[in-house]
Design a protein around this motif. Structure first.
Motif, PDB file in Angstrom:
ATOM      1  N   ASP A 158       0.829  -1.213   0.000  1.00 56.15           N
ATOM      2  CA  ASP A 158       0.000   0.000   0.000  1.00 56.15           C
ATOM      3  C   ASP A 158       0.860   1.259   0.000  1.00 56.15           C
ATOM      4  OD1 ASP A 158      -2.268  -1.545   0.025  1.00 56.15           O
ATOM      5  OD2 ASP A 158      -2.560  -1.425   2.195  1.00 56.15           O
ATOM      6  N   ARG A 159       1.915   1.275   0.846  1.00 54.07           N
ATOM      7  CA  ARG A 159       2.773   2.453   0.920  1.00 54.07           C
ATOM      8  C   ARG A 159       3.545   2.643  -0.387  1.00 54.07           C
ATOM      9  NH1 ARG A 159       2.097   6.454   3.630  1.00 54.07           N
ATOM     10  NH2 ARG A 159       4.065   6.807   4.729  1.00 54.07           N
ATOM     11  N   ALA A 160       3.985   1.549  -0.984  1.00 55.71           N
ATOM     12  CA  ALA A 160       4.727   1.648  -2.240  1.00 55.71           C
ATOM     13  C   ALA A 160       3.838   2.196  -3.350  1.00 55.71           C
ATOM     14  CB  ALA A 160       5.276   0.278  -2.624  1.00 55.71           C
ATOM     15  N   ARG A 161       2.597   1.712  -3.395  1.00 58.13           N
ATOM     16  CA  ARG A 161       1.670   2.207  -4.413  1.00 58.13           C
ATOM     17  C   ARG A 161       1.377   3.692  -4.196  1.00 58.13           C
ATOM     18  NH1 ARG A 161      -3.052  -2.407  -5.141  1.00 58.13           N
ATOM     19  NH2 ARG A 161      -1.911  -3.746  -6.589  1.00 58.13           N
ATOM     20  N   ALA A 162       1.118   4.061  -2.943  1.00 58.28           N
ATOM     21  CA  ALA A 162       0.788   5.460  -2.648  1.00 58.28           C
ATOM     22  C   ALA A 162       1.957   6.382  -2.964  1.00 58.28           C
ATOM     23  CB  ALA A 162       0.392   5.589  -1.179  1.00 58.28           C
ATOM     24  N   SER A 163       3.178   5.850  -2.838  1.00 62.19           N
ATOM     25  CA  SER A 163       4.372   6.651  -3.103  1.00 62.19           C
ATOM     26  C   SER A 163       4.810   6.579  -4.560  1.00 62.19           C
ATOM     27  CB  SER A 163       5.527   6.172  -2.208  1.00 62.19           C
ATOM     28  OG  SER A 163       5.170   6.220  -0.845  1.00 62.19           O
ATOM     29  N   GLY A 164       4.088   5.792  -5.362  1.00 64.05           N
ATOM     30  CA  GLY A 164       4.445   5.662  -6.767  1.00 64.05           C
ATOM     31  C   GLY A 164       5.751   4.931  -6.984  1.00 64.05           C
ATOM     32  N   ARG A 165       5.999   3.874  -6.185  1.00 67.85           N
ATOM     33  CA  ARG A 165       7.256   3.130  -6.281  1.00 67.85           C
ATOM     34  C   ARG A 165       6.978   1.666  -6.617  1.00 67.85           C
ATOM     35  NH1 ARG A 165       8.214   7.412  -2.994  1.00 67.85           N
ATOM     36  NH2 ARG A 165      10.269   8.383  -3.231  1.00 67.85           N
ATOM     37  N   PRO A 166       6.806   1.347  -7.889  1.00 63.65           N
ATOM     38  CA  PRO A 166       6.515  -0.032  -8.289  1.00 63.65           C
ATOM     39  C   PRO A 166       7.633  -1.008  -7.945  1.00 63.65           C
ATOM     40  CG  PRO A 166       6.989   1.330 -10.218  1.00 63.65           C
ATOM     41  CD  PRO A 166       6.852   2.261  -9.058  1.00 63.65           C
ATOM     42  N   ASP A 167       8.893  -0.530  -7.905  1.00 61.77           N
ATOM     43  CA  ASP A 167       9.988  -1.427  -7.542  1.00 61.77           C
ATOM     44  C   ASP A 167       9.836  -1.914  -6.104  1.00 61.77           C
ATOM     45  OD1 ASP A 167      11.075  -1.236 -10.017  1.00 61.77           O
ATOM     46  OD2 ASP A 167      12.722   0.105  -9.462  1.00 61.77           O
ATOM     47  N   ALA A 168       9.482  -0.999  -5.209  1.00 64.54           N
ATOM     48  CA  ALA A 168       9.261  -1.396  -3.818  1.00 64.54           C
ATOM     49  C   ALA A 168       8.057  -2.327  -3.718  1.00 64.54           C
ATOM     50  CB  ALA A 168       9.042  -0.158  -2.950  1.00 64.54           C
ATOM     51  N   GLU A 169       7.021  -2.047  -4.492  1.00 66.58           N
ATOM     52  CA  GLU A 169       5.852  -2.934  -4.488  1.00 66.58           C
ATOM     53  C   GLU A 169       6.243  -4.348  -4.918  1.00 66.58           C
ATOM     54  OE1 GLU A 169       1.498  -3.640  -6.632  1.00 66.58           O
ATOM     55  OE2 GLU A 169       2.540  -1.729  -6.920  1.00 66.58           O
ATOM     56  N   ALA A 170       7.112  -4.438  -5.920  1.00 66.06           N
ATOM     57  CA  ALA A 170       7.559  -5.757  -6.384  1.00 66.06           C
ATOM     58  C   ALA A 170       8.260  -6.514  -5.263  1.00 66.06           C
ATOM     59  CB  ALA A 170       8.495  -5.601  -7.582  1.00 66.06           C
ATOM     60  N   MET A 171       9.098  -5.813  -4.494  1.00 63.94           N
ATOM     61  CA  MET A 171       9.783  -6.456  -3.380  1.00 63.94           C
ATOM     62  C   MET A 171       8.777  -6.973  -2.353  1.00 63.94           C
ATOM     63  SD  MET A 171      13.083  -6.716  -3.632  1.00 63.94           S
ATOM     64  CE  MET A 171      13.193  -7.304  -1.955  1.00 63.94           C
ATOM     65  N   PHE A 172       7.785  -6.158  -2.035  1.00 69.11           N
ATOM     66  CA  PHE A 172       6.803  -6.567  -1.032  1.00 69.11           C
ATOM     67  C   PHE A 172       5.911  -7.696  -1.544  1.00 69.11           C
ATOM     68  CE2 PHE A 172       7.591  -2.242   0.808  1.00 69.11           C
ATOM     69  CZ  PHE A 172       8.141  -2.709   2.002  1.00 69.11           C
ATOM     70  N   ARG A 173       5.616  -7.693  -2.832  1.00 69.09           N
ATOM     71  CA  ARG A 173       4.858  -8.812  -3.409  1.00 69.09           C
ATOM     72  C   ARG A 173       5.653 -10.112  -3.266  1.00 69.09           C
ATOM     73  NH1 ARG A 173      -0.569  -7.866  -4.572  1.00 69.09           N
ATOM     74  NH2 ARG A 173      -0.811  -5.852  -5.612  1.00 69.09           N
ATOM     75  N   ALA A 174       6.946 -10.027  -3.529  1.00 66.23           N
ATOM     76  CA  ALA A 174       7.798 -11.212  -3.410  1.00 66.23           C
ATOM     77  C   ALA A 174       7.849 -11.708  -1.969  1.00 66.23           C
ATOM     78  CB  ALA A 174       9.202 -10.906  -3.921  1.00 66.23           C
ATOM     79  N   HIS A 175       7.953 -10.774  -1.019  1.00 69.56           N
ATOM     80  CA  HIS A 175       7.986 -11.170   0.385  1.00 69.56           C
ATOM     81  C   HIS A 175       6.640 -11.716   0.851  1.00 69.56           C
ATOM     82  CE1 HIS A 175      12.048 -10.041   1.279  1.00 69.56           C
ATOM     83  NE2 HIS A 175      11.875  -8.778   0.926  1.00 69.56           N
ATOM     84  N   THR A 176       5.552 -11.150   0.334  1.00 66.05           N
ATOM     85  CA  THR A 176       4.228 -11.695   0.658  1.00 66.05           C
ATOM     86  C   THR A 176       4.127 -13.129   0.168  1.00 66.05           C
ATOM     87  OG1 THR A 176       3.207  -9.497   0.470  1.00 66.05           O
ATOM     88  CG2 THR A 176       1.735 -11.390   0.371  1.00 66.05           C
ATOM     89  N   ALA A 177       4.582 -13.363  -1.056  1.00 66.49           N
ATOM     90  CA  ALA A 177       4.585 -14.728  -1.599  1.00 66.49           C
ATOM     91  C   ALA A 177       5.405 -15.651  -0.710  1.00 66.49           C
ATOM     92  CB  ALA A 177       5.144 -14.726  -3.020  1.00 66.49           C
ATOM     93  N   ALA A 178       6.562 -15.169  -0.234  1.00 67.86           N
ATOM     94  CA  ALA A 178       7.429 -16.004   0.603  1.00 67.86           C
ATOM     95  C   ALA A 178       6.728 -16.405   1.899  1.00 67.86           C
ATOM     96  CB  ALA A 178       8.726 -15.262   0.911  1.00 67.86           C
ATOM     97  N   MET A 179       5.991 -15.474   2.513  1.00 70.04           N
ATOM     98  CA  MET A 179       5.274 -15.801   3.754  1.00 70.04           C
ATOM     99  C   MET A 179       4.158 -16.817   3.486  1.00 70.04           C
ATOM    100  SD  MET A 179       6.830 -14.182   6.174  1.00 70.04           S
ATOM    101  CE  MET A 179       8.319 -14.542   5.201  1.00 70.04           C
ATOM    102  N   ILE A 180       3.472 -16.655   2.356  1.00 69.39           N
ATOM    103  CA  ILE A 180       2.400 -17.604   2.023  1.00 69.39           C
ATOM    104  C   ILE A 180       2.990 -18.977   1.719  1.00 69.39           C
ATOM    105  CG2 ILE A 180       0.455 -18.090   0.496  1.00 69.39           C
ATOM    106  CD1 ILE A 180       0.180 -15.092   0.023  1.00 69.39           C
ATOM    107  N   VAL A 181       4.153 -19.006   1.054  1.00 68.17           N
ATOM    108  CA  VAL A 181       4.807 -20.286   0.764  1.00 68.17           C
ATOM    109  C   VAL A 181       5.158 -21.000   2.067  1.00 68.17           C
ATOM    110  CG1 VAL A 181       6.933 -21.338  -0.115  1.00 68.17           C
ATOM    111  CG2 VAL A 181       5.646 -19.748  -1.550  1.00 68.17           C
ATOM    112  N   TRP A 182       5.633 -20.250   3.066  1.00 65.99           N
ATOM    113  CA  TRP A 182       5.907 -20.872   4.363  1.00 65.99           C
ATOM    114  C   TRP A 182       4.648 -21.530   4.929  1.00 65.99           C
ATOM    115  CZ3 TRP A 182       9.866 -22.455   7.088  1.00 65.99           C
ATOM    116  CH2 TRP A 182      11.132 -21.948   6.832  1.00 65.99           C
ATOM    117  N   ASP A 183       3.526 -20.811   4.883  1.00 69.62           N
ATOM    118  CA  ASP A 183       2.270 -21.387   5.387  1.00 69.62           C
ATOM    119  C   ASP A 183       1.848 -22.588   4.549  1.00 69.62           C
ATOM    120  OD1 ASP A 183       2.161 -19.514   7.376  1.00 69.62           O
ATOM    121  OD2 ASP A 183       0.744 -18.192   6.357  1.00 69.62           O
ATOM    122  N   PHE A 184       2.027 -22.486   3.225  1.00 68.90           N
ATOM    123  CA  PHE A 184       1.633 -23.572   2.330  1.00 68.90           C
ATOM    124  C   PHE A 184       2.454 -24.824   2.596  1.00 68.90           C
ATOM    125  CE2 PHE A 184       2.418 -25.932  -1.619  1.00 68.90           C
ATOM    126  CZ  PHE A 184       1.118 -26.282  -1.958  1.00 68.90           C
TER     127      PHE A 184
END
Length: 474
Positions: free
Chosen positions: A258-284
């Protein structure tokens, strides 16, 4: 996974019936009669008037426990009901089709045809191959079945690898690229100078529980989006699955998006998407192992110990987690496809590649060799491209970190000697750049590879990042 691999994994009878009804309605239109099975179907799960064909849709909740004899028992029961409907004149029935998610043995199909012939009914069988082909032709139907929607990560990874093989332009000086290891590289007026200064001090240190608590406090209190983003990214760099709350970190990742999108930083959003995926993979992967060992226990014990409802809930959770991490990985890869910053690309690839390695290890542990090999191949591709992206950015330390991650993955797949050579190569580079965390991680991994000793995490043992491992015994 392809559709003809996904459909056999269905274990929800209602969902499978809904899939079959959707497909046959699209094929036959008004000629197909949908039956409300909740009020008793008398053996009729669907009727194709134009072909005088009756359907039986059968989806076992525990297919791994279903034997040929069990399928034949179901076939005899349903065919007997259909024969009664024909005999009583309630339906014109010339053909009967038994539809299941999985393939049946040839002996079962032969016995089914003989039994149908005794009733004057042509009996046939359809399974995932037929259903998948119909879905490929009718892609609009897939929208109603999220668990069957294919995210072709392999294709995305291959496409990205080809793009990275070509030349990229250097980062634009107007960008404020964000990555897991550093503060923003472009000059800017800090809104939270004290927070930024403290963040730099924490980055130079090693992970501690006190430091993590302070990072969370910085993220909570700062009004500077860059400081908040980097505080959260450092939390992920310091992530320890044995101690940290994955749910809390996933919440931070969502906040980061959310903060990356609001700040107009798609690169940061990509990093957070990757980390979100990593947390879900741990649960999976955790849930996958629990489901596997529960299923093995049920197979070993003649009487099932797990209620059907609990099994169904567990499988539904697994499907949702798999859909979740795949969607986040796809979003992250799409975002970095547009990035002009090598370090951002490398950070995203490193995070996703490590998660693919975790999936490979999980599938290897539950004896699913094909999936293990597929995810390990994706892991190698992603981590090697991360190394290349760091090298292209002139980041020797980042490239060494990628090599360390390769070593940490290949050791689980028969590559212990290879891993020893790789991890040894990273230590002098980490020491040269003063990366204390990487030095200690590499030395601990080398200690494990050379001695085979790891902490007893279940007994509460932990590795201390403030200490170096003892030298190997000779």
């Amino acid at each position: 996974m392809t559709l003809d691999e996904l459909i056999p994994q269905m274990t929800n009878p209602q969902e499978f019936t809904r899939l079959c009804n959707s497909i046959f309605t699209d094929i036959y239109g008004d000629a197909f009669q949908v039956i409300d099975g909740t009020r008793g179907d008398n053996g009729n799960d669907g009727y194709v008037a134009s072909e005088h064909r009756m359907l039986a849709m059968y989806c076992p909740i525990k297919p791994e426990q279903k034997t040929d004899a069990g399928y034949l028992e179901k076939i005899r029961s349903d065919l007997g009901k259909v024969a009664a409907l024909k005999r009583e004149g309630r339906y014109e029935i010339d053909a009967w089709t038994f539809v299941t998610p999985r393939k049946l043995a040839d002996d079962v199909i032969a016995a089914m045809r003989q039994l149908g012939a005794q009733f004057g009914i042509r009996a046939t069988h359809q399974e995932s191959t037929f259903l998948a082909n119909q879905l490929y032709r009718r892609s609009h139907l897939q929208k109603g079945f999220p668990s069957l929607q294919i995210v072709d990560l392999g294709a995305k990874i291959d496409e990205l690898a080809r793009a990275l093989a070509g030349e990229r332009a250097p980062p634009s000086p107007q960008q404020v690229p964000m990555e897991s290891n550093a503060a923003p590289k472009a000059p800017r007026a800090a809104l939270d100078e004290a927070g930024e200064a403290r963040l730099h001090q924490l980055m130079a240190g090693t992970p501690t529980q006190e430091g993590k608590s302070e990072l969370k406090a910085i993220a909570y209190r700062t009004s500077d989006p860059i400081v908040e983003i980097n505080a959260i990214l450092l939390l992920f760099r310091w992530f320890d699955p044995s101690d940290d709350d994955r749910g809390e970190l996933r919440g931070f990742a969502i906040r980061g998006v959310d903060r990356a999108r609001a700040s107009g930083r798609p690169d940061a959003e990509a990093m957070f998407r990757a980390h979100t995926a990593a947390m879900i993979v741990w649960d999976f992967t955790t849930s996958c192992m629990e489901a596997y060992f529960t299923a093995m226990a049920d197979i070993a014990i003649p009487i099932a110990t797990t209620p059907v409802e609990q099994t169904q809930q567990r499988l539904t959770r697994l499907r949702r987690l798999e859909e979740g991490w795949k969607a986040e990985v796809a979003a992250a890869l799409d975002l970095i496809r547009k990035s002009r910053d090598h370090e951002v690309v490398a950070g995203v690839l490193l995070t996703i590649g490590t998660s693919m390695g975790q999936l490979a290890l999980t599938y290897k542990s539950i004896n699913e060799g094909a999936n293990a090999d597929r995810y390990m191949n994706q892991c190698r591709i992603l981590l090697m491209n991360a190394k290349d992206a760091y090298a292209a950015a002139g980041d020797e330390l980042g490239a060494a970190n990628a090599v360390f991650n390769v070593a940490n993955q290949v050791r689980f797949h028969g590559g212990t000697r290879e891993a020893i050579h790789l991890v040894r190569s990273t230590i002098p580079i980490a020491e040269k750049h003063g990366d204390t965390l990487l030095v200690r991680k590499a030395k601990w991994l080398l200690h494990t590879l050379e001695t085979g000793k790891i902490p007893d995490y279940l007994a509460g043992e932990r590795r201390s990042w403030s200490d170096t491992p003892p030298p190997p015994e000779h």
